[in-house]
Every structure is written in structure tokens, then in C-alpha cells.
Design a protein around this motif. Structure first.
Motif, PDB file in Angstrom:
ATOM      1  N   PRO A 188      -7.444  -7.233  -8.850  1.00 28.28           N
ATOM      2  CA  PRO A 188      -6.995  -6.597  -7.759  1.00 28.28           C
ATOM      3  C   PRO A 188      -7.043  -7.573  -6.379  1.00 28.28           C
ATOM      4  O   PRO A 188      -8.263  -8.025  -6.227  1.00 28.28           O
ATOM      5  CB  PRO A 188      -8.038  -5.350  -7.684  1.00 28.28           C
TER       6      PRO A 188
ATOM      7  N   THR B  11      -5.926  -7.545  -2.229  1.00 28.97           N
ATOM      8  CA  THR B  11      -5.389  -7.037  -0.894  1.00 28.97           C
ATOM      9  C   THR B  11      -4.538  -8.189  -0.363  1.00 28.97           C
ATOM     10  O   THR B  11      -4.851  -9.193  -0.470  1.00 28.97           O
ATOM     11  CB  THR B  11      -6.619  -6.830  -0.164  1.00 28.97           C
TER      12      THR B  11
ATOM     13  N   ARG C 240     -14.512  -0.748 -11.670  1.00 31.21           N
ATOM     14  CA  ARG C 240     -15.166  -1.980 -11.301  1.00 31.21           C
ATOM     15  C   ARG C 240     -16.147  -1.936 -10.473  1.00 31.21           C
ATOM     16  O   ARG C 240     -16.537  -0.962  -9.862  1.00 31.21           O
ATOM     17  CB  ARG C 240     -14.133  -2.665 -10.304  1.00 31.21           C
TER      18      ARG C 240
END
Ligand SMILES: Cc1cc2nc3c(=O)[nH]c(=O)nc-3n(C[C@H](O)[C@H](O)[C@H](O)COP(=O)(O)O)c2cc1C
Length: 369
Positions: free
Chosen positions: A23, A25, A223
Motif C-alpha cells: 500500500p 499513498t 496490517r
């Protein structure tokens, strides 16, 4: 030996390989926090290569937003944007996992008028210019849990293959588990067990939402960051107790957020046992573990599987090389130059220019033409 180019979850979901886009951003959403065209392209390119793509942290409510231009799933009006995101990832055959996020006390200041920066308790993070958060009232905590679950329902509607609860990297979910940021004395704090209440309610709530609105093949992952630097702060013993509770539940994976996949304790320098070995002792083969942290080439990937990880999340190397997996399959070195062919949104590219330590790992940035 584990096959790098195939994986099947217990719920029957099959992946074309064990590589996962970590993941990340992108700071590149549109002003209205919908997915930008550049981001759509970024995801499409990676979905062609990786088995699974976990999206950037996605804000579950207005007050969840932590960064400028962070994509959002705060209400129904974001469905078209989220559908585009799921579709872009899935087009190339990857599974699409939406990371659900609330920044809590880590939210940047000044993102929108009347910003309400909240946390488990009114304790600042130990970093320069950190805002002083407002402690959520007990009934508001239940509202935040509901916001996460509403976001998950939208993720199901948008066509994602699963969600990941972002319980790592010091954001709100972790703030409830942490003895540094959680000094509450209601049902959400006061002891190790009570600090688990918020994340476990989220997990249980997510499983209920899946039972009601999706099928068992909808993936739910969690997570976590196994330790914190702060004193008091999350210790590995706290995390192992928490993981014991997680594995009693019908979750599909745990994602260990580490700077290096084979790293040992950051709190106890005399303890050299890799965190993954401690975790595997507790979980055995009961739940898949995603590893992350400097898995930059084929040798490191094979090494990480030998440490016991089931899936391998790739951050920086997937930013440099959208065709990372193809290159490994063809026994070529993944591309480490970050350039036009990396298909990165411009704001992300500019941030990477200032990212510490990437040159030491062999990455280099070439200005776009
Ligand atoms: C640009 C950038 C953005 C990130 N954003 C997120 C995020 O939104 N959610 C998250 O859980 N981790 C985030 N991370 C952490 C990564 O998922 C990953 O754990 C970290 O980069 C280590 O993996 P690597 O060594 O392969 O880069 C981010 C990392 C980078 C480099």
C-alpha cells in the motif's frame, strides 16, 4: 519449495504470483479526493504484473484524511471513483485490495476548514509540529468503527476483492492499541486486553459485513506494526498476544509492516531473532503472513519465503518497475531507475526525490521529460 508464481488463499482465491504491491499513498488524488487519471494509470500498470495490489491508504471519513490529495471512500458519492480504482487493478488479472485508513493524531494540519484531529487520547505524537489531538468520546469511538464498516460496504459495492484494515504505521487503529497514545479508562483502554478492543471490534465487524454483504471469497486483511519506539509503546510481547486473538478469527491474512522483512526488535537491540520467526512460532500455518521491507529482487524474495512469509509486498521496487514480476520471471533484474516508464503520478515522483535512503538501495530518479 514454495512456488513464487502461484498462490491460493484458504478461501479459494487464486493469485497469479505471490508478489503484492505494498500500500502506498500517492498524494495525487484529485482536489475532491477522487482518483486521478494519473493514479488510475499507476494502478493499471501494476495490476498487469503483480498477483495482488493493495491500494494507497484510503480515508474512511472526512476526519480520517491524513494527507493532501489522499483518495477517499467517505460516502456513496465516491463509488464511481472507487469503481475506477478496482477496475484499473483487476484489468490485468491482479486482485484488488482497498486499504481502509484513519490517520488520527498523525493527520497533517490544515487539510480542510474546521478540521477535527482526534485520537484515542489527547496525547501528541512524538514528532515535530504534531497537533494536539482531541480524545474521542466513547460514543464517537463506536461511530468511527461504523465509519470503517460503511467504507467496507462501499468497497464491496465498488468491486474490490477485499479490504485491508490499516492497523500499522502509527495511524488511528494502532493509536488505540498503543499504550503511548491510548490512556483511556473506558472499554477501549486501561489494560493490554482493553487496548485490543478497538481493533478486534473492527475485525469482528468486518467479518459480519462480509457475511452479510459479500461472499467468503472477499478477503479481509490486517496490517500491523509489531513494535513502537516510544516508551510506553507497543512491544513484541503485546503484538504476539494480539496476534493470538487475531488468529481465532476468520481473517485472511496478517501483514507485518517492517522496514526490512528479516528485521529483529527495534526496542531490544540484544534480541536478534527476526520478528517473523517470533510471529511464525505463534501462528504456524494458521494464517498467511505478508512480508514487506526491501524485497527488491528475486534472491530477496526467495529468502523472504524461506523466513516463513507467504506473500511478499513490494514497495519502492514496485514504484520503480511496474513490470517487476515479469522481470523476475524472465530472470532479469528489476529496473531500479525511476523514470517515465515507472508510470508514477507527478506528486509521488516529486516526493520520492526527497525520500531518504533510496539511493543506498540502488534506486535513482531520472527527471521526466
Ligand atoms: C511513497 C510511499 C507511500 C506509502 N504509503 C503507505 C500507505 O498508504 N499505507 C501503508 O500501510 N504503508 C505505506 N507505505 C509503506 C509501504 O507500504 C512499505 O511498507 C514500505 O515502503 C517498505 O517497503 P519497501 O522497502 O519495499 O519500500 C508507503 C511507502 C512509500 C514509499
Amino acid at each position: 519449495m514454495k512456488d513464487l508464481f502461484y498462490y491460493e488463499f484458504k478461501n479459494g482465491v487464486k493469485l497469479k504470483n505471490r508478489f503484492v504491491v505494498a500500500p502506498m499513498t500517492t498524494y495525487s488524488g484529485n482536489k475532491d479526493l477522487t482518483l486521478s487519471d494519473e493514479e488510475e494509470m499507476y494502478y493499471r500498470k501494476r495490476g498487469e504484473s503483480f498477483g495482488m495490489v493493495i491500494t494507497a491508504a484510503t480515508a474512511i471519513s472526512k476526519h480520517a484524511q491524513a494527507f493532501q490529495n489522499q483518495i477517499s471512500i467517505k460516502d456513496e458519492t465516491y463509488l464511481p471513483s472507487m469503481k475506477r480504482l478496482a477496475k484499473a487493478i483487476k484489468e490485468g488479472g491482479a486482485k484488488a485490495i482497498l486499504q481502509l485508513h484513519h490517520g488520527g493524531r498523525m493527520n497533517a494540519k490544515g487539510l480542510y476548514p474546521n478540521q477535527d484531529i482526534v485520537s484515542a487520547s489527547s496525547i501528541k505524537a512524538l514528532r515535530d509540529h504534531a497537533p494536539n489531538p482531541r480524545a474521542l468520546k466513547t460514543e464517537e469511538v463506536y461511530q468511527v468503527i461504523d465509519d470503517f464498516l460503511q467504507a467496507m460496504k462501499l468497497a464491496i459495492k465498488a468491486g474490490f476483492d477485499g479490504i485491508e484494515l490499516h492497523g500499522a504505521n502509527t495511524y488511528l487503529i494502532q493509536q488505540f492499541f498503543s499504550p503511548h497514545s491510548n490512556r483511556r479508562n473506558d472499554e477501549f483502554g486501561g489494560s493490554l486486553e482493553k487496548r485490543m478492543t478497538f481493533p478486534l471490534m473492527l475485525i469482528d465487524g468486518a467479518i459480519k459485513v462480509r457475511n452479510q454483504y459479500a461472499n467468503r471469497d472477499f478477503i479481509i486483511g490486517y496490517r500491523l506494526s509489531p513494535e513502537e519506539y516510544e516508551t510506553p509503546g507497543i512491544t513484541i510481547e503485546d503484538t504476539l498476544s494480539f496476534i493470538e486473538k487475531i488468529i481465532e478469527r476468520d481473517l485472511d491474512y496478517i501483514h507485518l509492516s517492517l522496514g526490512k522483512y528479516h528485521q529483529s526488535s527495534i526496542r531490544d537491540k540484544n534480541d536478534n531473532e527476526p520478528i517473523i520467526s517470533k510471529v511464525k512460532t505463534i501462528v504456524g500455518n494458521q494464517i498467511p503472513i505478508i512480508g514487506v521491507g526491501q524485497i527488491d529482487d528475486c534472491d530477496q524474495a526467495i529468502d523472504a519465503l524461506e523466513y516463513g512469509y507467504d506473500l511478499l509486498a513490494v514497495g519502492m521496487a514496485s514504484l520503480a518497475d511496474p513490470q517487476f514480476v515479469g522481470h523476475i520471471k524472465d530472470k532479469q533484474k528489476p529496473k531500479k531507475t525511476i523514470d517515465d516508464q515507472s508510470f508514477l503520478p507527478q506528486s509521488l515522483f516529486e516526493r520520492l526525490d526527497r525520500w531518504k535512503g533510496i539511493e543506498d538501495r540502488g534506486f535513482n530518479l531520472i527527471e521526466k521529460k
